[in-house]
Structure formats: C-alpha cells, structure tokens
Design an enzyme around this catalytic site. Sequence first.
Site, PDB file in Angstrom:
ATOM      1  N   SER A  20       0.841  -1.195   0.000  1.00 28.84           N
ATOM      2  CA  SER A  20       0.000   0.000   0.000  1.00 28.84           C
ATOM      3  C   SER A  20       0.874   1.242   0.000  1.00 28.84           C
ATOM      4  O   SER A  20       2.028   1.208   0.451  1.00 28.84           O
ATOM      5  CB  SER A  20      -0.895   0.014   1.250  1.00 28.84           C
ATOM      6  OG  SER A  20      -1.602   1.235   1.365  1.00 28.84           O
ATOM      7  N   TYR A  71      -1.927  -0.714  10.269  1.00 30.35           N
ATOM      8  CA  TYR A  71      -2.017  -1.031   8.841  1.00 30.35           C
ATOM      9  C   TYR A  71      -0.784  -0.512   8.109  1.00 30.35           C
ATOM     10  O   TYR A  71      -0.186  -1.223   7.294  1.00 30.35           O
ATOM     11  CB  TYR A  71      -3.286  -0.409   8.266  1.00 30.35           C
ATOM     12  CG  TYR A  71      -3.550  -0.723   6.821  1.00 30.35           C
ATOM     13  CD1 TYR A  71      -4.139  -1.933   6.443  1.00 30.35           C
ATOM     14  CD2 TYR A  71      -3.224   0.183   5.810  1.00 30.35           C
ATOM     15  CE1 TYR A  71      -4.387  -2.223   5.111  1.00 30.35           C
ATOM     16  CE2 TYR A  71      -3.471  -0.100   4.472  1.00 30.35           C
ATOM     17  CZ  TYR A  71      -4.055  -1.309   4.129  1.00 30.35           C
ATOM     18  OH  TYR A  71      -4.297  -1.589   2.819  1.00 30.35           O
TER      19      TYR A  71
END
Length: 278
Positions: free
Chosen positions: A160, A173
């Site tokens: 990501s 995350y």
Amino acid sequence: MSTELNGKTALVTGAGKRSGIGCAIARKLAACGADVVISDLGRASDAGNQVQTGSLDEMGSIAAELEAEFGVRALSVDADVTDSHSIAAMVDRIREQVGQVHILCNNAGASFGVPNAVHTYDEAAWMKTIDVNLHSVFRVSRAVLPLMMGTGGSIINTASRAGKVPAMFNGAYAVAKAGVIMLTKVMALELAGAGLRVNAVCPGQVSTDLEKWRFGLEAQFFGTTADEQEKEMCKTIPLGRIGTPGEVANLVAFLASEESSYLTGQAINVTGGQLMEL
C-alpha cells in the site's frame, strides 16, 4: 484478449468480494488465460474489521462466472490466512485438484481498531491487523512455495501507499504494509536462485469498500459528506481521481507475466501520481 498466461494457475487470497481488488485481480488473470484459485475467509469476519470478507456463496459464484466468461478453470477455497492449519488445508486441496501454482497473489488484508493513535490503539486490534496484513504473507508464501518450485513463477504481494507514507490513526495497517514491502525484497533475494520473482504493488486511493468507509468516517469527523471528502482527496492526486481495482489488477497481470521477466524485488506505486519517488 491476451493469452499470455495460458497454462498457468494463479492463487489469489482475499478475492472473495466482487467489489475488491482481489476479485479484480482474479478476473484479470482469468482474462489473460490463467486458471484461478479464489481464496477468502468465507465467513463473517471479526466485528472489529471495517470491511466484510467474501462469503462462500459469493466466492463460488465468482468462480463460476470466471469459468463461463473466460473458459478457464476456477476454484474457490475458503481459508483463514491467520491460521496455519487452515492454510495447510487450502494448499492440500490445491495440490489435489490443481497441482502446481505459477502465480501467487498475497492480497488478503484488513484493518482493525481504527481510527486510533498509537497511544490509544487497542493491543489486540493492533496485533490482529499486523497478523492479517503482514504475517499472512509469510504464512501463505511458505505453504504455497513447494507448489511453485520449478515453475519460474511470480509472487505479487499487495502492499500500500500507506507502507511508504505514514497514515494517521491507522498505524498498524501502515506498519504492516511497510513490513510487506521489506518482506517482498527479502523473498526476492532468497527466491531468485529458484527462478521465482517477487514484487509488490502499492495502491493509493482505490474505489473499494474500505475506501468508501474511510471517506464516511472522515466525513463524520469533519462534519462534511463522504463525497466532499473524496473530492478533497482527489485534489492531492495529480490525475485528479480515485483509482479502480481493475487498474491495480492490470499491474498485477503484468508482474505475473513474462513481460516483466527482469523485474523482482520492486514495490510499485499505483497512486495516480499521488506518490512519486526517485
């Protein structure tokens, strides 16, 4: 339609929802001629997860659609990527029904306990987020690699933009995805001698359920609307719009094919120019 991946078999984790990146990846690989194994949790996810996983019925329906539309073989297998026994059962089924795996897409992911700063983050939610997003890549790769040896195959991990640029109130995350990027590089070094390539894709803002949830959450915090938050985000993206799961899938298909035969150990941004690096 490209047939670059004819005769190949791909396993895509986190692929059980039509609205997700994983399903788009499975569809793209099938369109390129690959047989696909769709894997997801197959049941309701933990209450702390902001986005639901694919159900067994949805997974089976997606597999049937891919077979009908592209003339490939598609298999749906439920698996919990945080459970080594569940992963082993998935691999046993793939070995029995498919045989070798040429393409592994470690795409499963989730976010728990957000929004929270590090000093207020629930420890169990933090650990669960790290487990699903980072440790699962290790577990699944280790279990599937015996089916990939000798194939000259490709592993593509979904990281990501958050793994390169810190994300406020979603620290677990971001930390997990940064770990995925480094794990990708370690695997690329270790597996090059076996003829296997390992790369990562780093999506930015992509139109998924998770992204929509994020805009809704921000709207509550700032007293605006989700549409207004999306418009503000688009101002930070040079191409001026949110990406689509299909655009991420296009890159994955390239990395899975021989057209990227000299690429390994890379973490490639899919951000519409929102993140540019030397």
